[in-house]
Design a protein around this motif. Structure first.
Motif, PDB file in Angstrom:
ATOM      1  N   THR A   3       0.845  -1.199   0.000  1.00  0.00           N
ATOM      2  CA  THR A   3       0.000   0.000   0.000  1.00  0.00           C
ATOM      3  C   THR A   3       0.880   1.249   0.000  1.00  0.00           C
ATOM      4  N   PRO A   4       0.347   2.366  -0.516  1.00  0.00           N
ATOM      5  CA  PRO A   4       1.102   3.623  -0.445  1.00  0.00           C
ATOM      6  C   PRO A   4       1.473   4.004   0.993  1.00  0.00           C
ATOM      7  N   ALA A   5       0.541   3.708   1.929  1.00  0.00           N
ATOM      8  CA  ALA A   5       0.813   4.070   3.328  1.00  0.00           C
ATOM      9  C   ALA A   5       2.015   3.302   3.865  1.00  0.00           C
ATOM     10  N   TYR A   6       2.101   2.002   3.543  1.00  0.00           N
ATOM     11  CA  TYR A   6       3.248   1.216   4.014  1.00  0.00           C
ATOM     12  C   TYR A   6       4.540   1.741   3.408  1.00  0.00           C
ATOM     13  N   LEU A   7       4.526   2.031   2.110  1.00  0.00           N
ATOM     14  CA  LEU A   7       5.745   2.486   1.451  1.00  0.00           C
ATOM     15  C   LEU A   7       6.151   3.884   1.926  1.00  0.00           C
ATOM     16  N   ASP A   8       5.163   4.747   2.216  1.00  0.00           N
ATOM     17  CA  ASP A   8       5.484   6.077   2.754  1.00  0.00           C
ATOM     18  C   ASP A   8       6.214   5.964   4.084  1.00  0.00           C
ATOM     19  N   GLN A   9       5.816   4.982   4.880  1.00  0.00           N
ATOM     20  CA  GLN A   9       6.400   4.829   6.208  1.00  0.00           C
ATOM     21  C   GLN A   9       7.717   4.058   6.191  1.00  0.00           C
ATOM     22  N   ASN A  10       7.843   3.103   5.278  1.00  0.00           N
ATOM     23  CA  ASN A  10       8.996   2.204   5.307  1.00  0.00           C
ATOM     24  C   ASN A  10       9.936   2.335   4.115  1.00  0.00           C
ATOM     25  N   GLY A  11       9.553   3.157   3.133  1.00  0.00           N
ATOM     26  CA  GLY A  11      10.378   3.319   1.951  1.00  0.00           C
ATOM     27  C   GLY A  11      10.061   2.274   0.892  1.00  0.00           C
ATOM     28  N   THR A  12      10.359   2.621  -0.351  1.00  0.00           N
ATOM     29  CA  THR A  12      10.116   1.713  -1.473  1.00  0.00           C
ATOM     30  C   THR A  12      11.415   1.034  -1.876  1.00  0.00           C
ATOM     31  N   PRO A  13      11.475  -0.274  -1.867  1.00  0.00           N
ATOM     32  CA  PRO A  13      12.708  -0.966  -2.269  1.00  0.00           C
ATOM     33  C   PRO A  13      13.019  -0.697  -3.740  1.00  0.00           C
ATOM     34  N   GLU A  14      14.253  -0.376  -4.020  1.00  0.00           N
ATOM     35  CA  GLU A  14      14.682  -0.112  -5.395  1.00  0.00           C
ATOM     36  C   GLU A  14      15.359  -1.319  -6.019  1.00  0.00           C
ATOM     37  N   HIS A  15      16.003  -2.134  -5.195  1.00  0.00           N
ATOM     38  CA  HIS A  15      16.712  -3.317  -5.663  1.00  0.00           C
ATOM     39  C   HIS A  15      16.250  -4.519  -4.848  1.00  0.00           C
TER      40      HIS A  15
ATOM     41  N   LEU B 132      -3.263  -4.954   2.878  1.00  0.00           N
ATOM     42  CA  LEU B 132      -4.182  -3.826   3.008  1.00  0.00           C
ATOM     43  C   LEU B 132      -4.085  -3.147   4.373  1.00  0.00           C
ATOM     44  N   ASN B 133      -3.655  -3.901   5.369  1.00  0.00           N
ATOM     45  CA  ASN B 133      -3.496  -3.328   6.711  1.00  0.00           C
ATOM     46  C   ASN B 133      -2.074  -2.847   6.967  1.00  0.00           C
ATOM     47  N   ASN B 134      -1.337  -2.630   5.873  1.00  0.00           N
ATOM     48  CA  ASN B 134      -0.019  -1.968   5.925  1.00  0.00           C
ATOM     49  C   ASN B 134       1.022  -2.751   6.717  1.00  0.00           C
ATOM     50  N   LEU B 135       0.924  -4.087   6.670  1.00  0.00           N
ATOM     51  CA  LEU B 135       1.872  -4.900   7.433  1.00  0.00           C
ATOM     52  C   LEU B 135       3.162  -5.182   6.674  1.00  0.00           C
ATOM     53  N   GLY B 136       3.148  -5.038   5.348  1.00  0.00           N
ATOM     54  CA  GLY B 136       4.366  -5.337   4.612  1.00  0.00           C
ATOM     55  C   GLY B 136       4.120  -5.428   3.119  1.00  0.00           C
TER      56      GLY B 136
END
Length: 301
Positions: free
Chosen positions: A167-179, A230-234
């Protein structure tokens, strides 16, 4: 053997009680008991162990119950075929598919099917076990591999790939993996290695688990994996067909995906003339065509 006595025997074995069987058959308990006793005498064997809590089949009773169950399934098939008219679709349709596909793709589309065929009764059986269609455990199946059972009509519906989503919320909080190495800094959500699942999904999960993952959540079906995402767990391993119904989901590491998973619809050859089967088959195929068109349109936009 007397067919009427066999019918009564099957009802008693199924209900485990003379009284309950009598209610189903609209017969008195004494009448049911007389018929069972007469059948036992004609076969010169005991079919039931009788005790205070009900009836239990003997070994001989189990053999006879297997035979009457097979007979009933064949009769149900014949009845369904006889009742199928050229213009109407009604009766019961037993559909089996996996928990993931049934909950995430098929069930949300059934309202449109019911709008078209309101008199049809659908028994949706969601389980990973492959039911025996020739033995009439179900009328039609949607499976993630080509069925191997004999005397089946098979139709490939589409191909699915397992991909990574968050989810966008999870990635906003934990960052988006690039590799791919970055996956170690995230919680992976996937099906349990011990649960029944498509081989391509299991292979992808096993590959990702070779990295030193920060955390891991395993669930025994894809519906549970989706709920975790959906619950932003991972970051979850999920089938690509669900992205249309969850457009806010973000695909992570777009170069990483499983091999193709074929999706087949199958039904017994003897049900080829069935209007219920034809209606369901055509509906599913039309929905998949529309699904592809929408995805293509969204991609182009």
């Amino acid at each position: 053997m007397d067919w009427d006595k066999l019918r009564i025997f099957h009802a008693v074995a199924d209900a485990g009680s003379l009284t309950h069987a009598g209610d189903v058959l609209h017969l008195s308990q004494s009448a049911v008991s007389r018929q069972i006793r007469a059948l036992e005498e004609s076969l010169n064997t005991t079919l039931f162990h009788r005790h205070a809590r009900g009836l239990i089949l003997t070994e001989q009773g189990e053999l006879l119950f297997d035979a009457t169950s097979a007979m009933k399934k064949r009769l149900d098939t014949a009845e369904a075929r006889i009742k199928d008219s050229e213009e109407e679709v009604f009766g019961e349709l037993r559909v089996t598919t996996t928990t993931g596909f049934g909950t995430l793709w098929l069930a949300p589309r059934l309202p449109a099917f019911y709008d078209k065929y309101p008199d049809l009764k659908i028994d949706l059986m969601l389980e990973e076990r492959v039911l025996d269609l020739p033995m009439r455990e179900a009328d039609v199946a949607i499976r993630m591999k080509e069925p191997s059972q004999a005397d089946l009509i098979r139709k490939k519906l589409m191909a699915v790939r397992m991909r990574l989503y968050a989810t966008p919320a999870y990635l906003d909080q934990n960052g988006t993996p690039e590799h791919l190495d970055d996956i170690a800094n995230h919680r992976l959500i996937c099906q349990s290695p011990n649960s029944t699942q498509v081989g391509a999904g299991a292979s992808l999960a096993q590959h990702l688990m070779t990295y030193d993952l920060k955390s891991l959540l395993t669930v025994n079906n894809y519906f549970g994996v989706l709920q975790g995402v959906l619950n932003n767990l991972g970051i979850g391993i999920l089938p690509d067909y669900l992205i249309e119904d969850f457009p806010d989901m973000v695909r992570v590491l777009p170069d990483i995906e499983s091999g193709e998973v074929p999706v087949f619809l199958a039904y017994p050859e003897e049900l080829r003339p069935s209007k219920r089967i034809a209606a369901f088959r055509d509906f599913v195929q039309d929905e998949i065509i529309a699904h592809r068109r929408r995805l293509k349109l969204n991609k182009n936009n």
